[in-house]
Design a protein around this motif. Structure first.
Motif, PDB file in Angstrom:
ATOM      1  N   SER A  31      19.203  -5.161  29.746  1.00  0.00           N
ATOM      2  CA  SER A  31      19.511  -6.329  30.205  1.00  0.00           C
ATOM      3  C   SER A  31      18.043  -7.307  29.919  1.00  0.00           C
ATOM      4  O   SER A  31      17.033  -7.294  30.661  1.00  0.00           O
ATOM      5  N   THR A  32      18.268  -8.328  29.055  1.00  0.00           N
ATOM      6  CA  THR A  32      16.965  -9.255  28.755  1.00  0.00           C
ATOM      7  C   THR A  32      16.691 -10.002  30.137  1.00  0.00           C
ATOM      8  O   THR A  32      15.736 -10.350  30.415  1.00  0.00           O
ATOM      9  N   GLY A  33      17.982 -10.378  30.840  1.00  0.00           N
ATOM     10  CA  GLY A  33      17.672 -11.071  32.009  1.00  0.00           C
ATOM     11  C   GLY A  33      16.830 -10.475  33.116  1.00  0.00           C
ATOM     12  O   GLY A  33      15.996 -10.912  33.816  1.00  0.00           O
ATOM     13  N   LEU A  36      13.313 -10.028  31.984  1.00  0.00           N
ATOM     14  CA  LEU A  36      12.850 -11.316  32.239  1.00  0.00           C
ATOM     15  C   LEU A  36      12.509 -11.574  33.715  1.00  0.00           C
ATOM     16  O   LEU A  36      11.403 -11.835  34.188  1.00  0.00           O
ATOM     17  N   ARG A  37      13.469 -11.342  34.695  1.00  0.00           N
ATOM     18  CA  ARG A  37      13.104 -11.417  35.961  1.00  0.00           C
ATOM     19  C   ARG A  37      12.128 -10.432  36.590  1.00  0.00           C
ATOM     20  O   ARG A  37      11.278 -10.580  37.639  1.00  0.00           O
ATOM     21  N   GLY A  38      12.035  -9.343  35.792  1.00  0.00           N
ATOM     22  CA  GLY A  38      10.954  -8.271  36.054  1.00  0.00           C
ATOM     23  C   GLY A  38       9.474  -8.808  35.724  1.00  0.00           C
ATOM     24  O   GLY A  38       8.692  -8.694  36.637  1.00  0.00           O
ATOM     25  N   GLY A  57      18.287 -23.110  33.239  1.00  0.00           N
ATOM     26  CA  GLY A  57      19.273 -22.647  32.790  1.00  0.00           C
ATOM     27  C   GLY A  57      19.352 -22.865  30.962  1.00  0.00           C
ATOM     28  O   GLY A  57      20.151 -22.687  30.393  1.00  0.00           O
ATOM     29  N   ILE A  58      18.001 -22.843  30.538  1.00  0.00           N
ATOM     30  CA  ILE A  58      17.685 -22.742  29.243  1.00  0.00           C
ATOM     31  C   ILE A  58      17.439 -21.624  28.587  1.00  0.00           C
ATOM     32  O   ILE A  58      16.522 -20.857  29.228  1.00  0.00           O
ATOM     33  N   LEU A  59      18.014 -21.132  27.494  1.00  0.00           N
ATOM     34  CA  LEU A  59      17.435 -19.838  26.831  1.00  0.00           C
ATOM     35  C   LEU A  59      16.120 -19.806  26.419  1.00  0.00           C
ATOM     36  O   LEU A  59      15.252 -20.901  26.033  1.00  0.00           O
ATOM     37  N   ASP A  85      23.033  -6.101  27.179  1.00  0.00           N
ATOM     38  CA  ASP A  85      24.000  -6.918  28.389  1.00  0.00           C
ATOM     39  C   ASP A  85      22.767  -8.229  28.314  1.00  0.00           C
ATOM     40  O   ASP A  85      21.762  -8.188  28.769  1.00  0.00           O
ATOM     41  N   GLY A  86      23.376  -9.423  27.684  1.00  0.00           N
ATOM     42  CA  GLY A  86      22.834 -10.710  27.830  1.00  0.00           C
ATOM     43  C   GLY A  86      22.003 -10.652  26.672  1.00  0.00           C
ATOM     44  O   GLY A  86      20.952 -11.651  26.439  1.00  0.00           O
ATOM     45  N   PHE A  87      22.082  -9.704  25.558  1.00  0.00           N
ATOM     46  CA  PHE A  87      21.341  -9.792  24.328  1.00  0.00           C
ATOM     47  C   PHE A  87      22.143  -9.144  23.377  1.00  0.00           C
ATOM     48  O   PHE A  87      22.817  -8.198  23.660  1.00  0.00           O
ATOM     49  N   PRO A  88      22.454  -9.779  22.192  1.00  0.00           N
ATOM     50  CA  PRO A  88      21.811 -11.104  21.516  1.00  0.00           C
ATOM     51  C   PRO A  88      22.550 -12.310  21.963  1.00  0.00           C
ATOM     52  O   PRO A  88      23.698 -12.178  22.079  1.00  0.00           O
ATOM     53  N   ARG A  89      21.823 -13.329  22.272  1.00  0.00           N
ATOM     54  CA  ARG A  89      22.479 -14.450  22.692  1.00  0.00           C
ATOM     55  C   ARG A  89      22.304 -15.665  21.648  1.00  0.00           C
ATOM     56  O   ARG A  89      22.611 -16.652  21.875  1.00  0.00           O
ATOM     57  N   THR A  90      21.669 -15.286  20.420  1.00  0.00           N
ATOM     58  CA  THR A  90      21.637 -16.420  19.408  1.00  0.00           C
ATOM     59  C   THR A  90      22.081 -15.470  18.127  1.00  0.00           C
ATOM     60  O   THR A  90      21.718 -14.119  17.873  1.00  0.00           O
ATOM     61  N   ALA A  92      20.324 -15.520  15.658  1.00  0.00           N
ATOM     62  CA  ALA A  92      18.884 -15.096  15.240  1.00  0.00           C
ATOM     63  C   ALA A  92      18.654 -13.793  15.926  1.00  0.00           C
ATOM     64  O   ALA A  92      18.159 -12.683  15.140  1.00  0.00           O
ATOM     65  N   GLN A  93      18.849 -13.732  16.967  1.00  0.00           N
ATOM     66  CA  GLN A  93      18.634 -12.358  17.739  1.00  0.00           C
ATOM     67  C   GLN A  93      19.510 -11.217  17.402  1.00  0.00           C
ATOM     68  O   GLN A  93      19.197 -10.219  17.420  1.00  0.00           O
ATOM     69  N   ALA A  94      20.763 -11.630  16.934  1.00  0.00           N
ATOM     70  CA  ALA A  94      21.619 -10.670  16.438  1.00  0.00           C
ATOM     71  C   ALA A  94      21.133  -9.832  15.299  1.00  0.00           C
ATOM     72  O   ALA A  94      21.115  -8.752  14.927  1.00  0.00           O
TER      73      ALA A  94
HETATM   74  P1  AMP Z   1      21.165 -13.359  32.530  1.00  0.00           P
HETATM   75  O1  AMP Z   1      20.500 -12.715  33.620  1.00  0.00           O
HETATM   76  O2  AMP Z   1      21.484 -12.826  31.436  1.00  0.00           O
HETATM   77  O3  AMP Z   1      21.979 -14.528  32.784  1.00  0.00           O
HETATM   78  O4  AMP Z   1      19.980 -14.299  32.091  1.00  0.00           O
HETATM   79  C1  AMP Z   1      19.075 -15.381  32.771  1.00  0.00           C
HETATM   80  C2  AMP Z   1      18.456 -16.207  32.037  1.00  0.00           C
HETATM   81  O5  AMP Z   1      17.205 -15.455  31.089  1.00  0.00           O
HETATM   82  C3  AMP Z   1      19.131 -16.845  30.984  1.00  0.00           C
HETATM   83  O6  AMP Z   1      19.855 -18.136  31.458  1.00  0.00           O
HETATM   84  C4  AMP Z   1      17.922 -17.260  29.919  1.00  0.00           C
HETATM   85  O7  AMP Z   1      17.529 -18.366  30.433  1.00  0.00           O
HETATM   86  C5  AMP Z   1      17.039 -16.180  29.982  1.00  0.00           C
HETATM   87  N1  AMP Z   1      17.555 -15.114  29.127  1.00  0.00           N
HETATM   88  C6  AMP Z   1      18.110 -14.046  29.313  1.00  0.00           C
HETATM   89  N2  AMP Z   1      18.589 -13.149  28.243  1.00  0.00           N
HETATM   90  C7  AMP Z   1      18.231 -13.999  27.160  1.00  0.00           C
HETATM   91  C8  AMP Z   1      18.336 -13.963  25.744  1.00  0.00           C
HETATM   92  N3  AMP Z   1      18.739 -12.886  25.114  1.00  0.00           N
HETATM   93  N4  AMP Z   1      17.812 -14.886  24.889  1.00  0.00           N
HETATM   94  C9  AMP Z   1      17.245 -16.205  25.546  1.00  0.00           C
HETATM   95  N5  AMP Z   1      17.157 -16.192  27.046  1.00  0.00           N
HETATM   96  C10 AMP Z   1      17.618 -15.197  27.785  1.00  0.00           C
END
Ligand code: AMP
Length: 190
Positions: A31-33, A36-38, A57-59, A85-90, A92-94
């Motif tokens: 999960s990229t989310g 990132l939180r880590g 709320g921005i990517l 989970d939560g990836f790919p989100r664009t 370009a990521q896919a």
């Molecule tokens: P999530 O936990 O998946 O809801 O992600 C929380 C936030 O992390 C998102 O609103 C984005 O700001 C960022 N984020 C998570 N995954 C991605 C991703 N694949 N691409 C860009 N931003 C991401």
């Protein structure tokens, strides 16, 4: 390998279902989310930069999340497969994910999309915000921005997998167990 993209808007239930799927199929959850939180919790430079965007709320930029996923794929070489989970989100990521997997002679097996309408998402995220402590779940404006980002930048990713005949859509409203069974049915056909 079994490589599943679990797709859907914020609040669709991807995290909940991922936990059940990793037990059922012994997959690694990416999960990229969460990653990132880590980074934010550890106070890294990457985390501090990402937080500024996430709180609104921005990517975050594609290269940031692609780099994180690439590291995790390399770090789990013997894995039976991955749940993304939560990836790919664009798109370009896919494309980058296809290239990363291709370089390892692997591919995405299927994308499973959880369908939930915007009103239900907003309701779920506000409820979750009371428990998750996530700043981006607490503010209705940020929630709407996340859904907007999803509709603009992430929804087109479905077509990417439709073009590869790998897209399956599931009703994301119902009991956690019923939705889980529906996802398993798709995965068992992979
Ligand atoms: P999530 O936990 O998946 O809801 O992600 C929380 C936030 O992390 C998102 O609103 C984005 O700001 C960022 N984020 C998570 N995954 C991605 C991703 N694949 N691409 C860009 N931003 C991401």
């Amino acid at each position: 390998m079994l490589n599943i993209v679990l797709f859907g808007p914020p609040g669709a239930g991807k995290g909940t279902q991922s936990q059940k799927l990793i037990d059922q199929y012994q997959l690694i959850h990416l999960s990229t989310g969460d990653l990132l939180r880590g980074e934010i919790a550890q106070g890294t430079a990457l985390g501090l930069e990402a937080k500024k965007l996430m709180d609104h709320g921005i990517l975050v930029p594609d290269e940031v999340v692609i780099g994180m996923i690439s590291n995790k794929l390399d770090a789990n070489k013997g894995a039976k497969g991955f749940i993304f989970d939560g990836f790919p989100r664009t798109v370009a990521q896919a494309e980058a994910l296809d290239q990363l997997l291709n370089s390892k002679n692997e591919a995405i097996s299927s994308m499973v999309a959880l369908e939930v309408n915007d009103d239900e998402l907003e309701h779920r995220l506000l409820l979750r915000g009371k428990e998750s402590g996530r700043p981006d779940d607490a503010n209705p404006e940020v929630i709407r921005k996340r859904i907007h980002e999803y509709n603009n930048k992430t929804a087109p990713v479905a077509h990417f997998y439709q073009n590869q005949n790998k897209f399956k859509s599931i009703n994301g409203i119902g009991s956690v167990d019923d939705i889980f069974q529906a996802i398993c049915k798709v995965i068992d056909l992979c």
